[in-house]
Design a protein around this motif. Structure first.
Motif, short mmCIF file in Angstrom:
data_model
loop_
_atom_site.label_atom_id
_atom_site.label_comp_id
_atom_site.label_asym_id
_atom_site.label_seq_id
_atom_site.Cartn_x
_atom_site.Cartn_y
_atom_site.Cartn_z
N SER B 530 0.70 -1.69 0.00
CA SER B 530 0.02 0.02 0.21
C SER B 530 1.16 1.05 -0.24
O SER B 530 0.09 2.50 -0.58
N GLN B 531 2.14 1.43 0.63
CA GLN B 531 2.84 2.14 0.77
C GLN B 531 3.91 2.44 -0.43
O GLN B 531 4.91 3.17 -0.54
N GLU B 595 -4.84 6.38 -2.71
CA GLU B 595 -5.41 7.19 -3.00
C GLU B 595 -6.09 7.18 -4.90
O GLU B 595 -7.17 7.65 -4.95
N ALA B 596 -5.61 6.70 -5.71
CA ALA B 596 -6.25 6.88 -6.86
C ALA B 596 -7.32 5.95 -7.08
O ALA B 596 -8.01 6.18 -7.80
N LEU B 627 -1.39 3.80 9.27
CA LEU B 627 -1.29 3.74 7.80
C LEU B 627 -3.03 4.34 7.55
O LEU B 627 -2.93 5.13 6.22
N ARG B 630 -3.53 8.07 7.96
CA ARG B 630 -2.79 8.96 7.46
C ARG B 630 -2.85 8.78 5.65
O ARG B 630 -3.02 10.15 5.24
N ARG B 631 -3.05 7.23 5.29
CA ARG B 631 -3.74 7.78 3.89
C ARG B 631 -5.42 8.93 4.00
O ARG B 631 -5.60 9.32 3.15
N LEU B 638 -5.66 16.66 -0.65
CA LEU B 638 -6.35 16.10 -1.66
C LEU B 638 -7.99 16.55 -2.10
O LEU B 638 -7.71 18.14 -3.18
N LEU B 639 -8.53 16.18 -1.52
CA LEU B 639 -10.28 16.66 -1.63
C LEU B 639 -9.63 18.03 -1.48
O LEU B 639 -11.13 19.63 -2.47
#
Lengths: 219, 663
Positions: B530-531, B595-596, B627, B630-631, B638-639
């Protein structure tokens, strides 16, 4: 390693807003290690820009790709920039520069290049070097005063130090660190030596570093 | 997305695909156990069923009655108790939809399969799946062999068996029931009609010990007794029944006798309690149903004039000699008398293929060449118990695969199936000490079942099976052995992020500065993948593309204002959000949602995204919460820059223990 970080999305979008087909190019070396320019970050930025464009009513196509290292001409041979009217680089400044040299379309930086640093742990780096061209780490016990001192002074600490912390409040005083390590190494005597001012012309005199025919001497 | 390749100087694969999890290694058919359990953990039962069916055409059957060698291998045995692998297989069969793939282009070769037990059904399945024309010849009126006529309803209901059989028949298999080869049709005739004949007739005859009194009318053999019960006969059993034998068949007979109204049922066997061939669970359940189990006794004489009145037994001091050969020794001074009106022998079965004309062993089984699986007659193959003697259902399935692969090789020249069976594999080692204390201990999810006092009054199935939620919860106990991180060396940027986020130190650079992954220490949590900035780490059954496909499926038909909920598999009840058009995608861990993926969902029909986290007080994946938080923060940032502050919703964690273990 060169440490980079993502620019604000808005800033990136504004750079490419006048284009129609934008190629995002990641860099699988320093920028990937900085968790800012690898395949994952490219994929995220592609989707973020698509979403942004859709919300702003702009018809812009975004495509992602990754190069092994943007600062090597050979790796750039696989750029595949045909049909795009702009390139967005997720590399450091050197990557943006060489990409600009290679392609005919405008190249924009999606990242800010911060410093030469060392990993501290997960997603964390310490600034360690500013590439000044006159390394003094030998007498500062491996702690760079140019980089880690907020003022970059050659003889410290200054009067702004309190309890070993810089008056900016965001870091330890580099000169206190230097003192402590020299002391630990039994080299306190070297601490009082006067640090000559840096000759900033050294960097400007070194535009290209070519070792191929000069036996290691600068041109 | 194209990635440049570097010249990898070390050709070293951290976890070659031929390393099997111990559960998979121990399964004679090598079913991809971690694969289907992972799918169940995410509620993907049809995917799970498909994975089982790749190697086992009888999931509904094996989910109930397999003797589960896989569970002995489970790496959780060292931590608490093995994952309930068989019960999960049953859940896959119960809740998954059997896909009925059209067989590949039909070939001209035809094969007759004699007998329709587990081996025969497997052969029919494999051959039909390859496009061969298959006809099953079965002497009994229905298909299934011992599965139908030997295993009682309360363990394997006919309709559970029918689910598997109808799937196999849907591949285009022809069936001729009520035809006994040797009597109604000769083997030679079958050989003329078909390109090959596979004999999977099983063991059809029961042995009755020739002791005094064995001729009395109420002295029965196990198989006819079980068959009559399976066919619905519910009369003709006495009140006091003694069963002779110590295997699973003896337990089936005893428990069936209890259900037919016998008040007192005793099992006597030669073996000591430790040596009894019956599974411990079967013995225990028989005891709970009121069956007396008496070990180390040998039958001497059945007493009675017209009817049976008792069985006399004598102490057996040892069953096997030094070379583990059957050679019972008795102490004639110690005897015991069991009052009985019925004695049933469950003392072994034999093959009944004397009429076929193929070479047999002294015990009556088929002789084959183990390389070719061929009998003494050209074009006639044999497999299953008729060759090996009594084995487990899953052994018969494995043998079925092998003989089918041999037939395909011989008829079509295609060796792919056989090569697959002969592929060598290693087994993953046990859970390293360093990892043990970090794995959260969790007991097996108990299955709803009839109480034993209820069970003895009926032939209804004892085990109710898991609910979908219980199955997912149990599946989440799986350590995901061998499904974890695999490094794609050409893409790796050596950033060492994986090293820093792995809770078990599976990735490390101790090998001369090269990044390697220790498969034994990997828990398949996916933190590293994931990272990984370079997308250089793969997790079995998970990829960005696969996530996109699943998001697309879940969002299909939405008008742009759907609520896309990503839910951790541990979430028992999804929160009442009161938001429009809710769509849910369950994932192993929210870390699998990149995120994508979130941004794509927001472009393709979702107006907002909900992250419904794990409810466990102790998340099974150390570091995962941190984690994920964090994500969430990254996505939110971003949003926010896009003016979509409200597009990500993270409900308050409830930390409720839903208590499924306590039932």
């Amino acid at each position: 390693m060169i440490v980079v970080r993502a620019k604000p999305l808005e800033e990136v979008f504004d750079m490419v807003v006048a284009h129609e087909r934008v190629l995002l190019v990641g860099c699988n070396t320093c920028a990937a290690v900085s968790l800012a320019g690898g395949e994952m970050e490219v994929a995220t930025l592609v989707e973020a820009l698509r979403l942004m464009a859709a919300r702003r009513g702009r018809a812009i196509e975004f495509t992602g790709s990754v190069l092994q290292r943007q600062c090597e001409p050979e790796f750039l041979e696989e750029l595949g920039d045909e049909g795009y009217d702009a390139v967005l680089s997720l590399g450091c400044g050197a990557g943006v520069a060489l990409l600009s040299d290679t392609t005919k379309v405008p190249v924009y930086p999606a990242l800010d290049t911060m410093f030469i640093g060392a990993a501290k742990g997960f997603a964390s780096w310490q600034a360690e070097c500013s590439a000044c061209g006159q390394c003094v780490l030998g007498r500062t016990a491996g702690i760079c005063p140019i980089t880690r001192c907020a003022k970059g002074i050659m003889n410290g600490p200054c009067g702004g130090v309190k309890d070993g912390r810089c008056e900016l409040g965001d870091r330890d005083c580099a000169w206190v660190l230097i003192y402590e390590r020299l002391e630990a190494q039994g080299r306190l005597g070297e601490f009082g030596r006067f640090g000559e001012a840096k000759d900033h012309s050294v960097r400007s005199k070194c535009d290209v570093w070519d070792m191929s025919d000069k036996g290691g001497e600068p041109k | 997305m194209a990635a440049q390749k570097t010249g990898g100087s070390l050709d070293w694969s951290p976890m070659p695909p031929t390393v099997f999890a111990p559960c998979r290694s121990k399964c004679p058919a090598h079913v991809d156990v971690p694969g289907y359990i992972t799918a169940i953990a995410e509620g993907r039962f049809t995917d799970a069923l498909e994975i089982v069916l790749e190697r086992n055409p009888l999931p509904s059957v094996c989910g109930r009655i397999c003797l589960r060698p896989c569970e002995e291998g489970c790496r959780r045995c060292l931590l608490d108790e093995p994952v309930a692998i068989a019960m999960l297989k049953r859940a896959a069969a119960d809740f998954g939809a059997y896909q009925h793939p059209k067989p590949r282009a039909l070939r001209k070769e035809s094969v007759a399969v004699v007998g329709s037990g587990p081996a025969g059904l497997t052969v029919a399945h494999d051959l039909a799946a390859q496009g061969l024309r298959v006809t099953i010849i079965e002497a009994k009126p229905k298909l299934g062999g011992m599965l139908r006529y030997g295993i009682p309803e309360y363990r394997l209901p006919g309709k559970a068996l029918d689910r598997d059989i109808s799937h196999i028949l849907s591949l285009g298999v022809e069936v001729r029931t009520g035809v006994k080869v040797g009597a109604d049709v000769t083997l030679a005739r079958l050989g003329e009609e078909h390109d090959a004949v596979v004999v999977t007739a099983g063991l059809q005859s029961s042995r009755v010990l020739e002791i005094p009194g064995a001729h009395l009318p109420r002295v029965l053999a196990a198989l006819p007794f079980l068959e009559a019960a399976a066919c619905g006969e519910r009369t003709g059993i006495g009140k006091r029944v003694v069963v002779v034998g110590g295997g699973n068949v003896a337990m089936d007979v005893a428990r069936t006798a209890r259900r037919l109204g016998a008040a007192q049922v005793d099992v006597v066997c030669l073996e000591s309690a430790e040596e009894m061939p019956a599974s411990r669970q079967e013995v225990e359940e028989a005891r709970l149903e009121g069956v007396g189990v008496h070990c180390s006794w040998g039958p001497r004489e059945i007493l009675g004039e017209e009817d049976v009145s008792a069985l006399d037994v004598v102490r057996c001091t040892s069953v096997f000699d030094e070379d583990r050969r059957f050679s019972p020794v008795f102490d004639e001074s110690e005897t015991r008398r069991f009052e009985a009106d019925t004695v049933i022998f469950a003392t072994g079965q034999g093959a009944d293929i004397g009429d076929l004309g193929i070479e047999t062993t002294p015990r009556g089984g088929a002789v084959i060449d183990p390389q070719t699986m061929k009998t003494s007659i050209e074009g006639v193959y044999a497999a299953g118990d008729v060759v090996t003697g009594p084995t487990k259902v899953i052994d018969a399935i494995a043998e079925g695969h092998r003989v089918a692969a041999c037939v395909i090789r011989d008829l079509t020249g295609d060796t792919a199936l056989l090569d697959g069976l002969d592929q060598e594999s290693d087994t993953l080692g046990e859970v390293p000490e360093s990892m043990r204390y970090k794995v959260v201990t969790r007991r097996r999810v108990q299955m709803e079942r009839l109480e034993f006092y209820e069970a003895v009054g009926t032939f209804d199935e004892i085990e109710a099976g898991y609910t979908e939620y219980e199955a997912a919860r149990e599946a989440q106990r799986c350590l995901g052995c061998t499904t974890g991180a695999r490094l794609v060396r050409e893409k790796c940027a050596s950033c060492l992020t994986c090293v820093r986020v792995c809770p078990h130190n599976a990735p490390n650079v101790k090998y001369r500065g090269y990044l390697i992954f220790d498969a034994e220490a990997c828990h398949a949590c996916g933190a590293c993948a994931s990272q990984c900035p370079a997308h250089a780490i793969n997790i079995e059954g998970h990829s960005e593309e696969e996530m996109d496909r699943r998001v697309e499926t879940v969002l299909a038909g939405s008008a742009g204002d759907a609520t896309m909920q990503f839910a951790c598999g541990c979430t028992p009840l999804l929160p009442e959000l009161g938001l429009s058009d809710p769509r849910t995608l369950t994932v192993t861990c929210l870390l699998r949602v990149s995120e994508a993926t979130v941004l794509r969902a927001l472009q393709h029909g979702a107006g907002r995204v909900v992250f419904t986290g794990c409810v466990e007080v102790n998340c099974r994946y150390p570091y995962a919460r941190e984690l994920v938080a964090r994500r969430e923060a990254d996505i939110r940032a971003l949003l926010r820059q896009m003016g979509m502050d409200d597009a990500l919703i993270v409900p308050e964690a409830t930390d409720e223990d839903e208590g499924v273990h306590l039932r």
